[in-house]
Design a protein around this motif. Structure first.
Motif: not given
Length: 132
Positions: A58-76
């Motif tokens: 759940r924490e990582e899903i939240e981190a991925a949703m927060e990183s939408v549009g950034t270079t970190y999104f795919n890894d998250d």
């Protein structure tokens, strides 16, 4: 900064999962499906593992949703999906180990099934969150 914390958390999370996977392979855990009865202590331990993996996913899903549009999104997103798969696999393993015992499997499904389905649905949202 926030991005450095995410990168560090991502790296640590990956290393822990790699080591856990290697340890499970050495110990013969994980990929085998057996329909043997487990003790209450083993059941409790597996439920705790499921709950811990659930919280991390759940924490990582939240981190991925927060990183939408950034270079970190795919890894998250990949980390979130991997943790979700791990959580679902552990849940299914627990159900398999409790098959044949009157009421035990059903009790687990009632107590954990809904949150596992919720986790899968939240993880699926990741695929619609980015705009490739």
């Amino acid at each position: 900064t926030h991005k450095k914390r995410i990168m560090l958390r991502t790296t640590v999370s990956r290393l822990l999962r790699r080591n856990a996977g290697a340890n499970n392979a050495v110990l013969g855990l994980g990929s085998t499906r057996r329909s043997i009865s487990i003790s209450s202590d083993e059941q409790m331990k597996l439920e705790q593992e499921i709950n811990a993996t659930f919280a991390e996913a759940r924490e990582e899903i939240e981190a991925a949703m927060e990183s939408v549009g950034t270079t970190y999104f795919n890894d998250d997103a990949e980390i979130a999906k991997e943790l979700t798969r791990d959580c679902v696999a552990k849940y299914e393993e627990l159900l398999t180990k409790c098959e044949g015992e009157a009421g035990r499997k059903e009790k687990i499904q009632r107590s954990m099934g809904l949150k596992i389905e919720q986790l899968k649905a939240e993880c699926n949202l990741i695929d619609t969150a980015h705009d490739d």
